[in-house]
Write a protein that holds these residues in place. Sequence first.
Motif, PDB file in Angstrom:
ATOM      1  N   GLN A  40      -8.819  -9.751  13.257  1.00 44.75           N
ATOM      2  CA  GLN A  40      -7.733  -9.320  12.109  1.00 44.75           C
ATOM      3  C   GLN A  40      -7.436  -7.768  12.129  1.00 44.75           C
ATOM      4  OE1 GLN A  40      -9.283 -10.824   8.647  1.00 44.75           O
ATOM      5  NE2 GLN A  40      -7.414 -12.378   8.434  1.00 44.75           N
ATOM      6  N   LEU A  41      -8.424  -7.071  12.945  1.00 40.36           N
ATOM      7  CA  LEU A  41      -8.417  -5.529  13.173  1.00 40.36           C
ATOM      8  C   LEU A  41      -7.215  -5.251  13.555  1.00 40.36           C
ATOM      9  CD1 LEU A  41      -9.799  -2.959  12.267  1.00 40.36           C
ATOM     10  CD2 LEU A  41     -11.012  -3.243  14.467  1.00 40.36           C
ATOM     11  N   PRO A  42      -6.974  -5.781  14.827  1.00 44.01           N
ATOM     12  CA  PRO A  42      -5.562  -5.189  15.625  1.00 44.01           C
ATOM     13  C   PRO A  42      -4.229  -5.081  14.654  1.00 44.01           C
ATOM     14  CG  PRO A  42      -6.635  -6.453  16.899  1.00 44.01           C
ATOM     15  CD  PRO A  42      -7.347  -6.656  15.665  1.00 44.01           C
ATOM     16  N   GLY A  43      -4.042  -6.181  13.963  1.00 43.20           N
ATOM     17  CA  GLY A  43      -3.194  -6.427  12.770  1.00 43.20           C
ATOM     18  C   GLY A  43      -3.163  -5.657  11.725  1.00 43.20           C
ATOM     19  N   ALA A  44      -4.334  -5.172  11.182  1.00 36.28           N
ATOM     20  CA  ALA A  44      -4.917  -4.307  10.169  1.00 36.28           C
ATOM     21  C   ALA A  44      -4.257  -2.859  10.430  1.00 36.28           C
ATOM     22  CB  ALA A  44      -6.083  -4.152   9.492  1.00 36.28           C
ATOM     23  N   ILE A  92       0.920  -1.367   0.090  1.00 39.69           N
ATOM     24  CA  ILE A  92       0.016  -0.040   0.004  1.00 39.69           C
ATOM     25  C   ILE A  92       0.916   1.087  -0.015  1.00 39.69           C
ATOM     26  CG2 ILE A  92      -1.573   1.379   1.311  1.00 39.69           C
ATOM     27  CD1 ILE A  92      -2.873  -1.010   2.266  1.00 39.69           C
ATOM     28  N   LEU A  93       0.558   2.166  -0.950  1.00 34.06           N
ATOM     29  CA  LEU A  93       1.096   3.652  -0.997  1.00 34.06           C
ATOM     30  C   LEU A  93       0.534   4.480  -0.514  1.00 34.06           C
ATOM     31  CD1 LEU A  93       3.268   3.091  -4.424  1.00 34.06           C
ATOM     32  CD2 LEU A  93       4.196   2.596  -2.155  1.00 34.06           C
ATOM     33  N   PRO A  94       0.873   5.379  -0.014  1.00 35.07           N
ATOM     34  CA  PRO A  94      -0.324   6.565   0.684  1.00 35.07           C
ATOM     35  C   PRO A  94      -0.646   7.558  -0.287  1.00 35.07           C
ATOM     36  CG  PRO A  94       2.187   7.030   1.193  1.00 35.07           C
ATOM     37  CD  PRO A  94       2.201   5.742   0.858  1.00 35.07           C
ATOM     38  N   LYS A  95      -1.385   6.915  -1.387  1.00 37.76           N
ATOM     39  CA  LYS A  95      -1.866   7.627  -2.413  1.00 37.76           C
ATOM     40  C   LYS A  95      -3.052   7.833  -2.787  1.00 37.76           C
ATOM     41  CE  LYS A  95      -1.387   4.098  -5.935  1.00 37.76           C
ATOM     42  NZ  LYS A  95      -0.886   3.468  -6.906  1.00 37.76           N
ATOM     43  N   TYR A  96      -3.938   7.149  -2.029  1.00 39.16           N
ATOM     44  CA  TYR A  96      -5.310   6.952  -2.161  1.00 39.16           C
ATOM     45  C   TYR A  96      -6.084   8.110  -1.290  1.00 39.16           C
ATOM     46  CZ  TYR A  96      -3.722   2.499  -3.651  1.00 39.16           C
ATOM     47  OH  TYR A  96      -3.129   1.316  -4.279  1.00 39.16           O
ATOM     48  N   ASP A  97      -7.425   8.195  -1.934  1.00 37.29           N
ATOM     49  CA  ASP A  97      -8.131   9.425  -1.253  1.00 37.29           C
ATOM     50  C   ASP A  97      -9.064   8.904   0.061  1.00 37.29           C
ATOM     51  OD1 ASP A  97      -8.132  11.014  -3.362  1.00 37.29           O
ATOM     52  OD2 ASP A  97      -9.452  10.130  -4.536  1.00 37.29           O
ATOM     53  N   LEU A  98      -9.046   7.377   0.092  1.00 35.49           N
ATOM     54  CA  LEU A  98      -9.782   6.516   1.265  1.00 35.49           C
ATOM     55  C   LEU A  98      -9.490   5.349   1.171  1.00 35.49           C
ATOM     56  CD1 LEU A  98     -11.965   6.970   3.851  1.00 35.49           C
ATOM     57  CD2 LEU A  98     -13.636   6.028   1.772  1.00 35.49           C
ATOM     58  N   ILE A  99      -9.118   4.959   2.457  1.00 33.99           N
ATOM     59  CA  ILE A  99      -8.764   3.343   2.553  1.00 33.99           C
ATOM     60  C   ILE A  99     -10.075   2.813   3.373  1.00 33.99           C
ATOM     61  CG2 ILE A  99      -7.503   1.607   3.834  1.00 33.99           C
ATOM     62  CD1 ILE A  99      -4.988   3.241   3.121  1.00 33.99           C
ATOM     63  N   ILE A 100     -10.742   1.646   3.128  1.00 33.67           N
ATOM     64  CA  ILE A 100     -11.865   1.274   3.981  1.00 33.67           C
ATOM     65  C   ILE A 100     -11.422  -0.293   4.385  1.00 33.67           C
ATOM     66  CG2 ILE A 100     -14.171   0.058   3.456  1.00 33.67           C
ATOM     67  CD1 ILE A 100     -14.495   1.912   1.226  1.00 33.67           C
ATOM     68  N   VAL A 101     -11.543  -0.239   5.686  1.00 31.83           N
ATOM     69  CA  VAL A 101     -11.025  -1.418   6.484  1.00 31.83           C
ATOM     70  C   VAL A 101     -12.292  -2.231   6.718  1.00 31.83           C
ATOM     71  CG1 VAL A 101      -9.763  -2.505   8.286  1.00 31.83           C
ATOM     72  CG2 VAL A 101      -8.917  -0.462   7.347  1.00 31.83           C
ATOM     73  N   SER A 102     -12.369  -3.274   6.212  1.00 29.73           N
ATOM     74  CA  SER A 102     -13.239  -4.257   6.692  1.00 29.73           C
ATOM     75  C   SER A 102     -12.801  -5.838   6.719  1.00 29.73           C
ATOM     76  CB  SER A 102     -14.720  -4.334   5.715  1.00 29.73           C
ATOM     77  OG  SER A 102     -15.742  -5.272   5.950  1.00 29.73           O
ATOM     78  N   VAL A 103     -12.609  -6.360   7.759  1.00 29.87           N
ATOM     79  CA  VAL A 103     -11.806  -7.606   7.986  1.00 29.87           C
ATOM     80  C   VAL A 103     -12.476  -8.414   9.076  1.00 29.87           C
ATOM     81  CG1 VAL A 103      -9.623  -6.728   7.373  1.00 29.87           C
ATOM     82  CG2 VAL A 103     -10.273  -6.559   9.600  1.00 29.87           C
ATOM     83  N   ASN A 104     -12.096  -9.585   9.252  1.00 29.83           N
ATOM     84  CA  ASN A 104     -12.545 -10.465  10.543  1.00 29.83           C
ATOM     85  C   ASN A 104     -12.278  -9.628  11.685  1.00 29.83           C
ATOM     86  OD1 ASN A 104     -13.663 -12.354   8.968  1.00 29.83           O
ATOM     87  ND2 ASN A 104     -11.516 -13.613   8.675  1.00 29.83           N
ATOM     88  N   THR A 105     -13.177  -9.826  12.556  1.00 29.49           N
ATOM     89  CA  THR A 105     -12.917  -9.033  13.709  1.00 29.49           C
ATOM     90  C   THR A 105     -11.629  -9.060  14.360  1.00 29.49           C
ATOM     91  OG1 THR A 105     -15.290  -9.254  14.349  1.00 29.49           O
ATOM     92  CG2 THR A 105     -13.964  -8.262  15.923  1.00 29.49           C
TER      93      THR A 105
END
Length: 289
Positions: free
Chosen positions: A58-62, A43-56
């Motif tokens: 997995q959220l700390p690791g994400a 992932i490069l910091p070039k996006y307008d928005l990042i959406i995080v939707s993972v198994n619960t």
Amino acid sequence: MEFYVRKGRIETYGSSIELEMWDGRKGKKLIKESWNIKLHEEILPKYDLIIVSVNTEQLPGAAQFLATAAGHTPILIFNNVWQDLKSSIAPLSMNNVVFGFPGAGGGIADNRLRGGFLKMVFLEKPRVGTEHIIQLVKECFESAHFKISWIKDMQNWLWNHFAMNAAMETEVLKRGSFSALMNHKDSFANVGLNMREMIPVLKARGAKLDTISLMLTKVPPALLGTLFNKVIFAKGSLPRLFMEYNNSKAGFAVLEVVREAKKAGIPLPRLTMALEHAEHHKPIENSIS
């Protein structure tokens, strides 16, 4: 839209995925097609928005990963959360994150995504410092013809939603799958009883019962079973289809609530029994002992 996957997964997933998705924004429309996808292992910091939707789980690791990979890119957390919001996304800054929840469901197997989405998405009302991100997310979803339900207290809403998930997953552990849950007439009566059992845990952490939690705990179990089976999850309804397509592994939400209750000395016999009789009960027992 572009997706981040772990290293080595691009070759696994390929360049397209088969869709069988119900679009509930305007009526009920089936989308059945091969969808070309763009995957990245960095992932490069070039996006307008990042959406995080993972198994619960997995959220700390994400969150840990995005703290260094995302730069100052705004982040929308579309996830179940049981911890307090700030610690759930540490070391990310709360000023760079907004919380929401989709009205959607389903599952993926053999490179086929089955499920769908409703017209409503849930989004927290702006916190100080997040107004620009909220506006960005609002414009994004409204431009795609979604409607937004604004949540005044997202922490409380997520606590209630997580507990409801745990009540449902308790029955899934007993039945074997989310689809099996739909085919037992007593399942949703038991969901109500499971929710009642968790009320002291919610109150111990300062949560207030929302409308759905009150319904699950106040409506008589037999009537609740009829309401879910004949109305909310009626045959052919989108919510029922989303549940039937859900092939995720149940149990984490139950485990988290049982851990919390154990620390507070609150008995949860229904949830504990479901864990003990699950196929993976031995590692779960070890983790809460």
